[in-house]
Enzyme design. Structure first.
Site, PDB file in Angstrom:
ATOM      1  N   HIS A   1      -2.195   5.653   6.196  1.00 15.65           N
ATOM      2  CA  HIS A   1      -0.800   5.941   6.357  1.00 15.65           C
ATOM      3  C   HIS A   1      -0.631   7.249   6.090  1.00 15.65           C
ATOM      4  O   HIS A   1      -1.543   7.987   5.261  1.00 15.65           O
ATOM      5  CB  HIS A   1       0.074   5.124   5.524  1.00 15.65           C
ATOM      6  CG  HIS A   1       0.285   3.782   5.908  1.00 15.65           C
ATOM      7  ND1 HIS A   1       0.667   3.018   6.721  1.00 15.65           N
ATOM      8  CD2 HIS A   1      -0.141   2.706   4.665  1.00 15.65           C
ATOM      9  CE1 HIS A   1       0.540   1.733   6.725  1.00 15.65           C
ATOM     10  NE2 HIS A   1       0.076   1.431   5.596  1.00 15.65           N
TER      11      HIS A   1
ATOM     12  N   CYS B   1       0.788  -1.168  -0.098  1.00  7.43           N
ATOM     13  CA  CYS B   1       0.041   0.047  -0.148  1.00  7.43           C
ATOM     14  C   CYS B   1       0.767   1.115  -0.147  1.00  7.43           C
ATOM     15  O   CYS B   1       0.448   2.046  -0.647  1.00  7.43           O
ATOM     16  CB  CYS B   1      -0.948  -0.115   1.263  1.00  7.43           C
ATOM     17  SG  CYS B   1      -0.101  -0.728   2.735  1.00  7.43           S
TER      18      CYS B   1
HETATM   19  P1  NAD Z   1      -5.130 -10.538   6.477  1.00 10.21           P
HETATM   20  O1  NAD Z   1      -4.556 -11.300   7.479  1.00 10.21           O
HETATM   21  O2  NAD Z   1      -6.319  -9.682   6.548  1.00 10.21           O
HETATM   22  O3  NAD Z   1      -5.724 -11.857   5.432  1.00 10.21           O
HETATM   23  C1  NAD Z   1      -5.104 -12.853   4.948  1.00 10.21           C
HETATM   24  C2  NAD Z   1      -6.213 -13.936   4.790  1.00 10.21           C
HETATM   25  O4  NAD Z   1      -5.337 -15.019   4.094  1.00 10.21           O
HETATM   26  C3  NAD Z   1      -6.904 -14.397   6.042  1.00 10.21           C
HETATM   27  O5  NAD Z   1      -8.231 -14.698   5.646  1.00 10.21           O
HETATM   28  C4  NAD Z   1      -6.270 -15.842   6.483  1.00 10.21           C
HETATM   29  O6  NAD Z   1      -7.221 -16.765   7.054  1.00 10.21           O
HETATM   30  C5  NAD Z   1      -5.628 -16.400   5.034  1.00 10.21           C
HETATM   31  N1  NAD Z   1      -4.801 -17.383   5.035  1.00 10.21           N
HETATM   32  C6  NAD Z   1      -3.820 -17.450   6.007  1.00 10.21           C
HETATM   33  N2  NAD Z   1      -2.909 -18.369   5.766  1.00 10.21           N
HETATM   34  C7  NAD Z   1      -3.465 -19.056   4.558  1.00 10.21           C
HETATM   35  C8  NAD Z   1      -3.035 -20.048   3.697  1.00 10.21           C
HETATM   36  N3  NAD Z   1      -1.956 -20.774   3.951  1.00 10.21           N
HETATM   37  N4  NAD Z   1      -3.881 -20.513   2.337  1.00 10.21           N
HETATM   38  C9  NAD Z   1      -4.939 -19.624   2.208  1.00 10.21           C
HETATM   39  N5  NAD Z   1      -5.329 -18.670   3.035  1.00 10.21           N
HETATM   40  C10 NAD Z   1      -4.576 -18.311   4.018  1.00 10.21           C
HETATM   41  O7  NAD Z   1      -4.009 -10.002   5.343  1.00 10.21           O
HETATM   42  P2  NAD Z   1      -3.898  -8.921   4.527  1.00 10.21           P
HETATM   43  O8  NAD Z   1      -3.770  -7.500   5.303  1.00 10.21           O
HETATM   44  O9  NAD Z   1      -5.324  -8.719   3.517  1.00 10.21           O
HETATM   45  O10 NAD Z   1      -2.819  -9.057   3.747  1.00 10.21           O
HETATM   46  C11 NAD Z   1      -2.554  -9.827   2.564  1.00 10.21           C
HETATM   47  C12 NAD Z   1      -1.284  -9.209   1.874  1.00 10.21           C
HETATM   48  O11 NAD Z   1      -1.667  -7.931   1.225  1.00 10.21           O
HETATM   49  C13 NAD Z   1       0.004  -9.297   2.570  1.00 10.21           C
HETATM   50  O12 NAD Z   1       0.983  -9.658   1.806  1.00 10.21           O
HETATM   51  C14 NAD Z   1       0.083  -8.000   2.868  1.00 10.21           C
HETATM   52  O13 NAD Z   1       1.407  -7.315   3.114  1.00 10.21           O
HETATM   53  C15 NAD Z   1      -0.537  -7.106   1.847  1.00 10.21           C
HETATM   54  N6  NAD Z   1      -0.983  -5.886   2.080  1.00 10.21           N
HETATM   55  C16 NAD Z   1      -1.861  -5.744   3.167  1.00 10.21           C
HETATM   56  C17 NAD Z   1      -2.255  -4.169   3.188  1.00 10.21           C
HETATM   57  C18 NAD Z   1      -3.121  -4.003   4.588  1.00 10.21           C
HETATM   58  O14 NAD Z   1      -3.063  -2.753   4.903  1.00 10.21           O
HETATM   59  N7  NAD Z   1      -3.716  -4.925   4.935  1.00 10.21           N
HETATM   60  C19 NAD Z   1      -2.259  -3.223   2.366  1.00 10.21           C
HETATM   61  C20 NAD Z   1      -1.522  -3.467   1.115  1.00 10.21           C
HETATM   62  C21 NAD Z   1      -0.975  -4.973   0.991  1.00 10.21           C
END
Ligand code: NAD
Length: 336
Positions: free
Chosen positions: A221, A142
């Site tokens: 942020h 992000c």
């Molecule tokens: P999150 O924890 O909200 O969601 C992750 C999901 O993946 C959960 O539903 C979890 O149950 C599932 N999960 C966990 N292990 C798994 C597996 N082995 N197989 C399938 N599903 C599984 O995470 P998020 O915040 O959505 O982040 C996801 C990615 O996006 C990360 O790489 C993060 O760095 C990136 N990201 C996050 C944000 C943010 O602010 N949240 C912003 C940009 C990018």
């Protein structure tokens, strides 16, 4: 052609990407994955989104709550053209080796993964064409997406010599009850912070140095950015440029938007889905110049700014060559 899409990991990013995939007339959401029954799964089920199990899925928790799983990960992979992997950091890389490479399925990874997981690190406005027909692409974080959007416009219009930026990061997402700080400002004691090198995975020739700290907030942020430009411009020149650049919004102290809290409230009043603000918000009164130096402050809604990038990335990897058209379709569907 309809692109069949699967979303692996239905959390903060995955549920948003899945919703916007469903809005595209050239895409079909084949399904998402679920680890165990929870309110997100209940909502996916209420939207008739097929839910697939992964290794270790607590199938009984789904059964007990009346949800029938559509199949296993292999079934999902057999039915899709492309996976958007939205699992927590490092799991995407494991999934790549364990599933996607073996099945020969294209996959998009998120910013939590290292750049080396993919062939290209992607921000639609910067390098759409680099992702054309690729098998593995990473949509950057992000923060990286946010700063690349506003810098890319400046670089194309005026030329950038170098950038110094401080990232003031929200401690956790609003639904996260585990992370902090809740009463501290935590500097990242690593210079440059990882953000600068990450920006260079997209804007490869950009000279940039970043520092970062975390603060007790969940909303957005903030980036405080100093740019040494190749020519002298006025604040108005920069603002006029950003006003006509997609996925950037100018917000104003004059309209009493003085904080990230008011931006989030504004997004809710705009009736944005989930109160999201996928555009990067730059404060009009926060832009200043001194000779060839440009200063500005921007806010990044971490939960949603990468969502349009994922949609464009799907099209690029499936060979849709017209970057502008893809971004138009995505933006129109999201009301941006
Ligand atoms: P999150 O924890 O909200 O969601 C992750 C999901 O993946 C959960 O539903 C979890 O149950 C599932 N999960 C966990 N292990 C798994 C597996 N082995 N197989 C399938 N599903 C599984 O995470 P998020 O915040 O959505 O982040 C996801 C990615 O996006 C990360 O790489 C993060 O760095 C990136 N990201 C996050 C944000 C943010 O602010 N949240 C912003 C940009 C990018």
């Amino acid at each position: 052609m309809t692109i069949n899409v699967g979303v692996v990991g239905y959390g903060t990013i995955g549920k948003r990407v899945a919703d916007v995939v469903m809005l595209q007339s050239d895409m079909k959401l084949i399904g998402v994955t679920g680890n165990s029954y929870n309110f997100r799964m209940e909502i996916a089920n209420s939207k008739n989104i097929p839910i697939y199990g992964v290794e270790g899925t607590d199938k009984k928790s789904f059964e007990d709550n009346g949800i029938k799983l559509a199949g296993e990960m292999d079934d999902l992979l057999d039915a899709v053209d492309i996976i958007v992997d939205c699992t927590p950091k490092k799991i995407g890389k494991v999934n790549k080796e364990k599933y996607y490479v073996k099945k020969g399925v294209k996959a998009i990874f998120q910013g939590g993964e290292k750049a080396s997981v993919a062939e290209v690190s992607f921000v639609a406005q910067c390098n759409y064409k680099e992702a054309l027909n690729k098998d593995y692409v990473r949509v950057v974080s992000c923060n990286t997406t946010g700063i690349c959007r506003t810098l890319d416009a400046l670089d194309k219009a005026f030329g950038i010599e170098s950038v110094h930026a401080t990232f003031i990061r929200r401690a956790a997402d609003p639904g996260d009850i585990k992370h902090g700080p809740i009463n501290s400002i935590v500097p990242v004691l690593e210079l440059p912070s990882h953000h600068g090198p990450d920006v260079q995975t997209v804007m490869k020739d950009l000279e940039i140095f970043t520092t970062a700290l975390s603060v007790p907030s969940t909303l957005m942020h903030m980036h405080n950015i100093t740019v040494d430009l190749k020519k002298e411009i006025t604040a108005k020149d920069a603002l006029d440029l950003w006003k006509k650049t997609r996925r950037i919004r100018i917000v104003r102290n004059a309209e009493k938007i003085r904080s990230t809290a008011e931006i989030v409230e504004f997004a809710r009043d705009l009736k944005r889905h989930r109160g999201d603000m996928p555009e990067i918000c730059i404060w009009e009164e926060g832009v200043g110049t001194n000779k060839k130096k440009l200063f500005y402050m921007q806010a990044v809604h971490q939960e949603s700014d990468v969502v349009p990038e994922n949609i464009d990335c799907i099209r690029a990897m499936m060979g849709f060559e017209d970057a502008k058209k893809s971004m138009d379709l995505t933006d129109e569907s999201m009301g941006l």
